[in-house]
Design an enzyme around this catalytic site. Sequence first.
Site, mmCIF file in Angstrom:
data_model
loop_
_atom_site.group_PDB
_atom_site.id
_atom_site.type_symbol
_atom_site.label_atom_id
_atom_site.label_comp_id
_atom_site.label_asym_id
_atom_site.label_seq_id
_atom_site.Cartn_x
_atom_site.Cartn_y
_atom_site.Cartn_z
ATOM 1 N N ALA A 185 0.808 -1.222 0.000
ATOM 2 C CA ALA A 185 0.000 0.000 0.000
ATOM 3 C C ALA A 185 0.840 1.270 0.000
ATOM 4 O O ALA A 185 0.304 2.356 0.147
ATOM 5 C CB ALA A 185 -0.947 0.001 1.206
ATOM 6 N N SER A 186 2.144 1.130 -0.192
ATOM 7 C CA SER A 186 2.978 2.336 -0.176
ATOM 8 C C SER A 186 2.939 3.059 -1.515
ATOM 9 O O SER A 186 3.315 4.221 -1.609
ATOM 10 C CB SER A 186 4.424 1.974 0.174
ATOM 11 O OG SER A 186 4.976 1.124 -0.812
ATOM 12 N N VAL A 225 5.684 -9.660 2.427
ATOM 13 C CA VAL A 225 4.506 -10.550 2.475
ATOM 14 C C VAL A 225 4.871 -12.035 2.365
ATOM 15 O O VAL A 225 4.073 -12.889 2.745
ATOM 16 C CB VAL A 225 3.465 -10.215 1.375
ATOM 17 C CG1 VAL A 225 2.727 -8.937 1.695
ATOM 18 C CG2 VAL A 225 4.085 -10.188 -0.010
ATOM 19 N N ASN A 241 -2.636 -7.272 -1.753
ATOM 20 C CA ASN A 241 -2.403 -6.556 -3.013
ATOM 21 C C ASN A 241 -0.944 -6.561 -3.454
ATOM 22 O O ASN A 241 -0.661 -6.391 -4.643
ATOM 23 C CB ASN A 241 -2.911 -5.105 -2.842
ATOM 24 C CG ASN A 241 -2.408 -4.175 -3.913
ATOM 25 O OD1 ASN A 241 -2.976 -4.106 -5.000
ATOM 26 N ND2 ASN A 241 -1.314 -3.469 -3.635
ATOM 27 N N SER A 269 -5.125 -9.927 -11.649
ATOM 28 C CA SER A 269 -4.854 -9.148 -12.861
ATOM 29 C C SER A 269 -5.643 -9.779 -14.006
ATOM 30 O O SER A 269 -6.079 -10.933 -13.906
ATOM 31 C CB SER A 269 -3.354 -9.207 -13.189
ATOM 32 O OG SER A 269 -3.080 -8.501 -14.387
ATOM 33 N N TYR A 280 4.680 -14.065 -14.070
ATOM 34 C CA TYR A 280 3.685 -13.165 -13.474
ATOM 35 C C TYR A 280 2.257 -13.658 -13.770
ATOM 36 O O TYR A 280 1.415 -13.753 -12.875
ATOM 37 C CB TYR A 280 3.896 -11.752 -14.028
ATOM 38 C CG TYR A 280 2.864 -10.746 -13.583
ATOM 39 C CD1 TYR A 280 2.927 -10.184 -12.321
ATOM 40 C CD2 TYR A 280 1.821 -10.355 -14.428
ATOM 41 C CE1 TYR A 280 1.979 -9.256 -11.904
ATOM 42 C CE2 TYR A 280 0.879 -9.430 -14.026
ATOM 43 C CZ TYR A 280 0.961 -8.874 -12.759
ATOM 44 O OH TYR A 280 0.016 -7.972 -12.350
ATOM 45 N N ALA A 298 1.269 -16.614 -14.524
ATOM 46 C CA ALA A 298 0.996 -17.852 -13.785
ATOM 47 C C ALA A 298 0.643 -17.537 -12.329
ATOM 48 O O ALA A 298 -0.285 -18.116 -11.759
ATOM 49 C CB ALA A 298 2.217 -18.779 -13.844
ATOM 50 N N LYS A 323 -0.708 -14.793 -11.156
ATOM 51 C CA LYS A 323 -2.003 -14.111 -11.059
ATOM 52 C C LYS A 323 -3.173 -15.077 -11.304
ATOM 53 O O LYS A 323 -4.238 -14.928 -10.716
ATOM 54 C CB LYS A 323 -2.028 -12.933 -12.044
ATOM 55 C CG LYS A 323 -1.042 -11.832 -11.706
ATOM 56 C CD LYS A 323 -1.534 -10.976 -10.565
ATOM 57 C CE LYS A 323 -0.532 -10.696 -9.499
ATOM 58 N NZ LYS A 323 -1.036 -9.858 -8.400
ATOM 59 N N ILE A 345 -3.730 0.140 -15.215
ATOM 60 C CA ILE A 345 -4.067 1.167 -14.236
ATOM 61 C C ILE A 345 -2.919 2.161 -14.143
ATOM 62 O O ILE A 345 -1.748 1.761 -14.077
ATOM 63 C CB ILE A 345 -4.292 0.514 -12.838
ATOM 64 C CG1 ILE A 345 -5.355 -0.594 -12.935
ATOM 65 C CG2 ILE A 345 -4.650 1.565 -11.800
ATOM 66 C CD1 ILE A 345 -6.704 -0.175 -13.481
HETATM 67 P P1 NAP Z 1 3.621 -0.911 -7.553
HETATM 68 O O1 NAP Z 1 3.212 0.483 -7.846
HETATM 69 O O2 NAP Z 1 4.962 -1.386 -7.994
HETATM 70 O O3 NAP Z 1 3.481 -1.159 -5.973
HETATM 71 C C1 NAP Z 1 3.766 -2.412 -5.429
HETATM 72 C C2 NAP Z 1 3.567 -2.349 -3.930
HETATM 73 O O4 NAP Z 1 3.831 -3.645 -3.384
HETATM 74 C C3 NAP Z 1 4.533 -1.386 -3.245
HETATM 75 O O5 NAP Z 1 3.899 -0.827 -2.126
HETATM 76 C C4 NAP Z 1 5.670 -2.307 -2.815
HETATM 77 O O6 NAP Z 1 6.392 -1.720 -1.751
HETATM 78 C C5 NAP Z 1 4.865 -3.542 -2.394
HETATM 79 N N1 NAP Z 1 5.606 -4.797 -2.389
HETATM 80 C C6 NAP Z 1 6.291 -5.390 -3.402
HETATM 81 N N2 NAP Z 1 6.841 -6.540 -2.981
HETATM 82 C C7 NAP Z 1 6.484 -6.691 -1.671
HETATM 83 C C8 NAP Z 1 6.756 -7.667 -0.690
HETATM 84 N N3 NAP Z 1 7.504 -8.752 -0.955
HETATM 85 N N4 NAP Z 1 6.236 -7.500 0.552
HETATM 86 C C9 NAP Z 1 5.490 -6.401 0.840
HETATM 87 N N5 NAP Z 1 5.191 -5.456 -0.049
HETATM 88 C C10 NAP Z 1 5.702 -5.588 -1.291
HETATM 89 O O7 NAP Z 1 2.577 -1.960 -8.156
HETATM 90 P P2 NAP Z 1 1.057 -1.769 -8.664
HETATM 91 O O8 NAP Z 1 1.093 -1.515 -10.120
HETATM 92 O O9 NAP Z 1 0.317 -0.859 -7.771
HETATM 93 O O10 NAP Z 1 0.532 -3.284 -8.454
HETATM 94 C C11 NAP Z 1 -0.121 -3.677 -7.257
HETATM 95 C C12 NAP Z 1 -0.849 -4.979 -7.511
HETATM 96 O O11 NAP Z 1 -1.752 -4.787 -8.602
HETATM 97 C C13 NAP Z 1 0.047 -6.136 -7.888
HETATM 98 O O12 NAP Z 1 -0.431 -7.308 -7.279
HETATM 99 C C14 NAP Z 1 -0.099 -6.207 -9.401
HETATM 100 O O13 NAP Z 1 0.101 -7.506 -9.861
HETATM 101 C C15 NAP Z 1 -1.538 -5.776 -9.560
HETATM 102 N N6 NAP Z 1 -1.858 -5.238 -10.888
HETATM 103 C C16 NAP Z 1 -1.370 -4.027 -11.310
HETATM 104 C C17 NAP Z 1 -1.758 -3.532 -12.549
HETATM 105 C C18 NAP Z 1 -1.331 -2.155 -13.032
HETATM 106 O O14 NAP Z 1 -1.723 -1.762 -14.144
HETATM 107 N N7 NAP Z 1 -0.599 -1.385 -12.277
HETATM 108 C C19 NAP Z 1 -2.594 -4.285 -13.392
HETATM 109 C C20 NAP Z 1 -3.040 -5.530 -12.950
HETATM 110 C C21 NAP Z 1 -2.675 -5.990 -11.688
HETATM 111 P P3 NAP Z 1 7.914 -2.180 -1.360
HETATM 112 O O15 NAP Z 1 8.641 -2.365 -2.659
HETATM 113 O O16 NAP Z 1 8.420 -1.104 -0.493
HETATM 114 O O17 NAP Z 1 7.750 -3.470 -0.610
#
Ligand code: NAP
Length: 247
Positions: free
Chosen positions: A5-6, A55, A81, A133, A147, A149, A151, A180
Site C-alpha cells: 500500500a505504499s 509478504v 495486493n 490481474s 507473473y 501464472a 495471477k 491502471i
Molecule cells: P507498484 O506500484 O509497484 O506497488 C507495489 C507495492 O507492493 C509497493 O507498495 C511495494 O512496496 C509492495 N511490495 C512489493 N513486494 C512486496 C513484498 N515482498 N512485501 C510487501 N510489499 C511488497 O505496483 P502496482 O502496479 O500498484 O501493483 C499492485 C498490484 O496490482 C500487484 O499485485 C499487481 O500484480 C496488480 N496489478 C497491477 C496492474 C497495473 O496496471 N498497475 C494491473 C493488474 C494488476 P515495497 O517495494 O516497499 O515493498
Amino acid sequence: MVTGASKGIGKGIASGFASAGAKVLVVARSEASAAAAVEEIVSAGGTANHYCADVSSRTDMKAAVARCVELYGGLDVLCANAGIFPSAGLESMSDDQWDEVMNTNLKGTFVSVQTCLPELKKSQAGRIVVTSSITGPITGFPGWSHYGASKSAQLGFIRTAAIELGKYQITINAVMPGNIITEGLEDMGQEYLDQMAASIPLKKLGSTEDIANAAMFLASREAGYVTGQTIVVDGGQVLPESLEAME
Ligand code: NAP
C-alpha cells in the site's frame, strides 16, 4: 490491512478505505515510501499507520497482524495486493526470477491470508480482497509468463479458500485490474499511455480509485453473500476480438 500500500494500486485502495472511515494499516517493505503514503492519507483526514513487512515472510506478516491488533484492536479486512512484475523472457528466465515472482505474488497471498485468519475469524464480517490481474487469467504479455501464472494461481487459491472460510462467514474475492495508471506507468511517457488507451474500449486507462471502488464493494456489507468471485476492472480491455473490433 492493505499489503503493497505504499505505492500504486495498494495506496489507492488504502486511501479509498481511509476516506470511507476505515482505520488502515499500510504494509510494504520500504519504510520511506510506506511512511509517505501514510502521511498522504492522514493529511487527507484518514486514519492510517504503516508496518514494514515482506509478504512472503510468515514472521514479518505475523508481526504486522500483531501491530494491527495493537493499533486498532482487531482486523476486519485484508487486501492482499502486494505484487511485483519484473519482465523476463521465458527462454532465458532463471529459477531465481521465477521464484521471486511466485514468492511475492502467490506465496505472499497465501501467507497474508493465513496469518490474518485468526483475527478475521474474530471479526463479525471478515473480508479478504486479492489483487489479481487480467494478465494470466485472461490475457498474456511477453515477459510475464511467471507473473501471469502467479495471477492465475491466485484465483485458484481463492476458490478453495472461499469454501474453507465460509464457515467463519469470511468472504474472499479478487479484483482483476487492467492497465491502471500508477507512478511506474506514468514514467513510461505520454505516447505509451496514449497507445495503451487507444486499445481500450473506454479509451482511457484505469485509476487506482477504480480498483479501490471494486475492493471496497467486495469488502462491504452489501457484498456479504459474494465469495470466491472475481471482478474485472479494465475499461473493456479484454473484449475486442481483433484490431478491427476497435475500428
Ligand atoms: P507498484 O506500484 O509497484 O506497488 C507495489 C507495492 O507492493 C509497493 O507498495 C511495494 O512496496 C509492495 N511490495 C512489493 N513486494 C512486496 C513484498 N515482498 N512485501 C510487501 N510489499 C511488497 O505496483 P502496482 O502496479 O500498484 O501493483 C499492485 C498490484 O496490482 C500487484 O499485485 C499487481 O500484480 C496488480 N496489478 C497491477 C496492474 C497495473 O496496471 N498497475 C494491473 C493488474 C494488476 P515495497 O517495494 O516497499 O515493498
